[in-house]
Design an enzyme around this catalytic site. Sequence first.
Site, PDB file in Angstrom:
ATOM      1  N   LYS A 133       1.097  -1.258   0.111  1.00  0.00           N
ATOM      2  CA  LYS A 133       0.055  -0.025  -0.074  1.00  0.00           C
ATOM      3  C   LYS A 133       0.990   1.191  -0.081  1.00  0.00           C
ATOM      4  O   LYS A 133       0.469   2.301  -0.771  1.00  0.00           O
ATOM      5  CB  LYS A 133      -1.084   0.129   1.254  1.00  0.00           C
ATOM      6  N   HIS A 267      -8.380 -28.733 -34.687  1.00  0.00           N
ATOM      7  CA  HIS A 267      -9.490 -27.915 -34.068  1.00  0.00           C
ATOM      8  C   HIS A 267      -9.968 -28.561 -32.794  1.00  0.00           C
ATOM      9  O   HIS A 267     -11.413 -28.659 -32.557  1.00  0.00           O
ATOM     10  CB  HIS A 267     -10.458 -27.610 -34.873  1.00  0.00           C
TER      11      HIS A 267
END
Length: 510
Positions: A133, A267
Amino acid sequence: MRALLSVSEKEGIVEFAKELQNLGFEILSTGGTFKLLKDNGILATEVSDFTKSPELFEGRVKTLHPKIHGAILHKRSNENHIQQAKEHDILSIDLVCVNLYPFKKTTIMSDDFDTIIENIDIGGPAMIRSAAKNYKDVIVVCDPNDYEHIILALKEHKNNEQFRLNLMIKAYEHTANYDAYIANYMNERFNNGFGNDKFIVGRKVFDTKYGENPHQNGALYEFDDFFTNNFIALKGEASFNNLTDINAALNLASAFDQAPAVAIIKHGNPCGFAIKENLLQSYIEALKCDSVSAYGGVVAINGTLDEELAKKINEIYIEVIIAANVDEQALEVFKDKKRIKIFTQKSPFLIKAYDKYDFKHIDGGFVYQNSDEISDVEIENLTLKSQKQASKEELQDLKIALKIAAFTKSNNVVYVKNKAMVAIGMGMTSRIDAAKAAIAKAKEMKINLQGCVLASEAFFPFRDSIDEASKIGVKAIVQPGGSIRDDEVIKAANEHNIALYFSGVRHFLH
């Protein structure tokens, strides 16, 4: 300058502390880290001496103190903060190096809940979050791999705000990952894995050039270092679509233990599969099923890609090869082929992660489930429903066909003959259409289906697929069963003298 070092993973911490000390940092530390530093001749102050407050409750409270969090959190550019720090005798801590109690490791090694609870870190995440922070004034370190470049940045005066911001992001990723694992573990232990909240956490392995299409961004993320440890690029870079096809190929080719299995995927679906006496013959037979679709496809090899097999594969354009291992001579075969991509796991046989859960994104969220696996028990316990029994060879082919069907998009039917897939229909909206499409492709490829077996991943809702199978000489069929018309399907099998087995387990794949 002052640095607080309190780490569970202690590799590299002594060297890091020495470098910090040489740069003028005063070292604060706790518990085992303090002892290790002291034993290695590093002058350090124990946190309890710094705060003038003893460790409490068997070490549960030691860094949760205003002189620690105030030292980390106060803004160095805010006069009010500076004044309050002076009034309360709070000194600055300018670097926080913390990694957390080994909660995950503990859950793997022990099932004792009291031990597991004690390995939930409280002070560590609080310090990391505090330092993150206040990143504009504090360097936060949570990864031993960062020690070297942090020291270098300090020496070269590159400890700028952007540098600290990157460390801040990494710190919050670290604590989020830690808390997510704890929450998931508790739900796994007490809520069967399906709690009110589910956290899916992965670490980026690499960016792909783009996603499924060029206008989309893409990246590979991993669980538990699976790809870091088991995915080595020997030639080329994997695309987003390559990775999904590799996953399908790997699932199928690795499903037969140490058998010389070769799977060809296009695929996301199989267009070739075989298990023959060796990998070369397996590839040759797999390619016969649909050599047209195999063009530009993915080949998975459950064993070593050698020079002879490489030369055979090189006769057509295969985009991707994933092999358990690759010979140097095999790699040399493809040196002039710019488009081919080759990956290995550097192991004797292909390895799967066997993730316990599976999920799929839907708009607005995701659906989550236990992963589907086709078990050997399921295959060994097939129930004969027809008057005719399959031969030993036909049963072997049925088991192969059933596994292929489980890894193929629904609706599907799979035809296998002599341990090689000879036809497949998949992703159709009706099962009879899948059957007809497979037969049509086999005819196009000039494959004789007489004597093959047939598997379906879900039940046949009508007898029409059985009638169709009889026309091309199918000798045995396996399916889950469970249709309201099972009796009609069984009757059809008996009329056509086809052996019919029920597995009792559906394997939809959508």
